[in-house]
Motif scaffolding. Structure first.
Motif, PDB file in Angstrom:
ATOM      1  N   VAL A 389       8.063 -10.393 -11.568  1.00 23.10           N
ATOM      2  CA  VAL A 389       8.062 -10.258 -13.066  1.00 23.10           C
ATOM      3  C   VAL A 389       6.475 -10.381 -13.371  1.00 23.10           C
ATOM      4  O   VAL A 389       6.017  -9.499 -14.233  1.00 23.10           O
ATOM      5  N   GLY A 390       5.823 -11.383 -12.579  1.00 21.97           N
ATOM      6  CA  GLY A 390       4.322 -11.243 -12.842  1.00 21.97           C
ATOM      7  C   GLY A 390       3.600  -9.925 -12.199  1.00 21.97           C
ATOM      8  O   GLY A 390       2.779  -9.636 -13.023  1.00 21.97           O
ATOM      9  N   ASP A 391       4.155  -9.594 -11.177  1.00 22.75           N
ATOM     10  CA  ASP A 391       3.574  -8.346 -10.625  1.00 22.75           C
ATOM     11  C   ASP A 391       3.535  -7.119 -11.842  1.00 22.75           C
ATOM     12  O   ASP A 391       2.907  -6.235 -11.792  1.00 22.75           O
ATOM     13  N   TRP A 392       4.793  -7.143 -12.189  1.00 24.71           N
ATOM     14  CA  TRP A 392       5.021  -5.966 -13.057  1.00 24.71           C
ATOM     15  C   TRP A 392       4.317  -6.158 -14.503  1.00 24.71           C
ATOM     16  O   TRP A 392       3.564  -5.080 -14.862  1.00 24.71           O
ATOM     17  N   ILE A 394       1.226  -7.741 -14.619  1.00 24.71           N
ATOM     18  CA  ILE A 394      -0.258  -7.707 -14.432  1.00 24.71           C
ATOM     19  C   ILE A 394      -0.301  -6.329 -13.969  1.00 24.71           C
ATOM     20  O   ILE A 394      -1.367  -5.460 -14.522  1.00 24.71           O
ATOM     21  N   ASN A 395       0.311  -5.813 -12.831  1.00 31.21           N
ATOM     22  CA  ASN A 395      -0.297  -4.388 -12.317  1.00 31.21           C
ATOM     23  C   ASN A 395       1.013  -3.387 -12.481  1.00 31.21           C
ATOM     24  O   ASN A 395       0.676  -2.184 -11.839  1.00 31.21           O
ATOM     25  N   GLY A 396       2.026  -3.477 -13.358  1.00 29.37           N
ATOM     26  CA  GLY A 396       3.034  -2.611 -13.476  1.00 29.37           C
ATOM     27  C   GLY A 396       3.664  -1.925 -12.342  1.00 29.37           C
ATOM     28  O   GLY A 396       4.149  -0.709 -12.156  1.00 29.37           O
TER      29      GLY A 396
END
Length: 412
Positions: A389-392, A394-396
């Motif tokens: 979720v965090g990677d999504w 922050i970075n999509g």
């Protein structure tokens, strides 16, 4: 009605109170025996048979085919109610509803119609995907092989949740001829299928999540399904069943603690009232538990909305919209998992602050709520979901849509 709907009717939802009213008397019967099944570790064969006979396994099948026509949020709301009665039962049916969802996503045709009929007739599908032991990541030892006009299936699976109650088993296997990964749907009741109730977890003890062995089990050619065609929001779907189960555990725990407080006669000299039910601090604890359960249920139901959009987008003809819906289904189910797991574990532990030492006695089995919640929360590790979720955010970065488990490379 448009020609599109005549050719391919979809399950877009029905009147929920009327739908739920069909099953609530059965849920009540299931709840009556839940504590005894916990004490004796009795598998819920009879409760699942009641649900089969009532058509519960066909609630997602379109009305035009004789099913319930429920939307995905309505299915998960029903599973919350069922989990409040006995949280083992919806988890035991997790594989069934996932396989049914895959058939709902299949192209219209005779094969899909046959499965719809089977569901409406009461057939239940279990699952057998996971191999344990020295299996390398991504490897599949279980094989299905062409054998004349039929296929044969050989291998061993663990975590075959619900299969011991089922008429069919959804088996993840590898073709011996091409090496392709497939789903082999095989009938349960045949000499080549041997099941063991050897799940020994400290929670969710009656889900039938044990070992299944296949020895030249017969599979019909039309029931060997290319895994690449599997419905795209499957991982989100599996997680949503667990979220509904957790929310139901919370409901059951809240009901139990409220009843225990109402009925409790013994008080403490340093308490705040002549009866526990009037003690302001105890009321606060129960209110906090209620709030935790409310937030968990609201999160679970909100997370189900994009899965329904993904189902509808499957037939919408817009690839970009379908991709976006599948990403949303995965991200929102993962986001909800992060919070719901914590909320229900807190609720099922905090309830003891409203009670006394006598309420930890095994006869009441109030600890089962925490044990069950902790067990359900251990699936699909939440730490990895939080990172995804965090990677999504922050970075999509697009989330993974298929998870695997197996041995990593040997350490030097």
């Amino acid at each position: 009605m448009t020609e599109h709907h005549v050719i391919n009717p979809l399950s877009i939802g029905v009147d929920y109170p009327a739908l739920a009213a069909r099953f609530r008397p059965i849920f009540e019967r299931i709840a009556e025996g839940a504590l005894e099944r916990e004490h004796t570790r009795t598998l819920p064969h009879e409760p699942i048979q009641w649900l089969k006979q009532a058509g519960f396994g066909a609630v997602r099948v379109p009305v035009e085919y004789g099913g319930g026509g429920a939307s995905l949020p309505q299915l998960f709301e029903l599973l919350i109610e069922l989990a409040a009665a006995d949280s083992n039962v919806p988890q035991a049916l997790r594989g069934h509803f996932a396989f049914a969802e895959d058939r709902l996503n299949a192209p219209p045709g005779a094969g899909r119609d046959l499965w719809f009929k089977r569901f409406v007739d009461g057939d239940i599908v279990g699952c057998a995907w996971t191999e344990i032991g020295t299996v390398a990541m991504g490897d599949v030892v279980t094989q299905v092989s062409p054998n004349g006009e039929q296929w044969t299936l050989n291998g061993e699976k663990f975590y075959s949740t619900g299969s011991i109650f089922s008429d069919w088993i959804d088996v993840y296997a590898r073709r011996s001829d091409t090496g392709g990964d497939v789903i082999a749907a095989t009938r349960t009741h045949q000499p080549g299928v041997v099941q063991s109730d050897d799940w020994d977890g400290f929670g969710q003890r009656t889900t039938g999540s044990g070992t299944t062995r296949f020895t030249d089990a017969v599979v019909h050619a039309e029931d060997v399904i290319d895994f690449a065609t599997r419905f795209k929001y499957q991982t989100a779907f599996y997680q949503l069943v667990l979220l509904a189960t957790l929310a139901g555990i919370g409901r059951a725990a809240l009901k139990d603690v409220a009843r225990q407080v109402r009925d409790r006669q013994r008080i403490y000299s340093h308490g705040n009232a002549a009866h526990v039910s009037q003690d302001a601090q105890v009321q606060q604890v129960v209110g906090e538990v209620a709030a935790l359960v409310y937030a968990a249920e609201a999160s679970a139901l909100k997370a189900a909305l994009p899965a329904q959009r993904a189902y509808l987008a499957r037939f919408g003809g817009d690839d970009a919209a379908e991709r976006d819906a599948n990403v949303a289904a995965e991200i929102e189910s993962a986001t909800a998992q992060v919070v719901v797991s914590e909320l229900i574990q807190r609720a099922t532990s905090q309830l003891f602050n409203a009670l006394g030492a006598s309420d930890v006695r095994q006869g009441k089995a109030l600890d089962r709520h925490w044990r069950n919640a902790r067990t359900v929360s251990s699936h699909n590790p939440v730490i990895y979901k939080a990172r995804i979720v965090g990677d999504w955010v922050i970075n999509g970065s697009e989330p993974p849509f298929v998870w695997q488990i197996g041995n990593g490379p040997k350490q030097a």
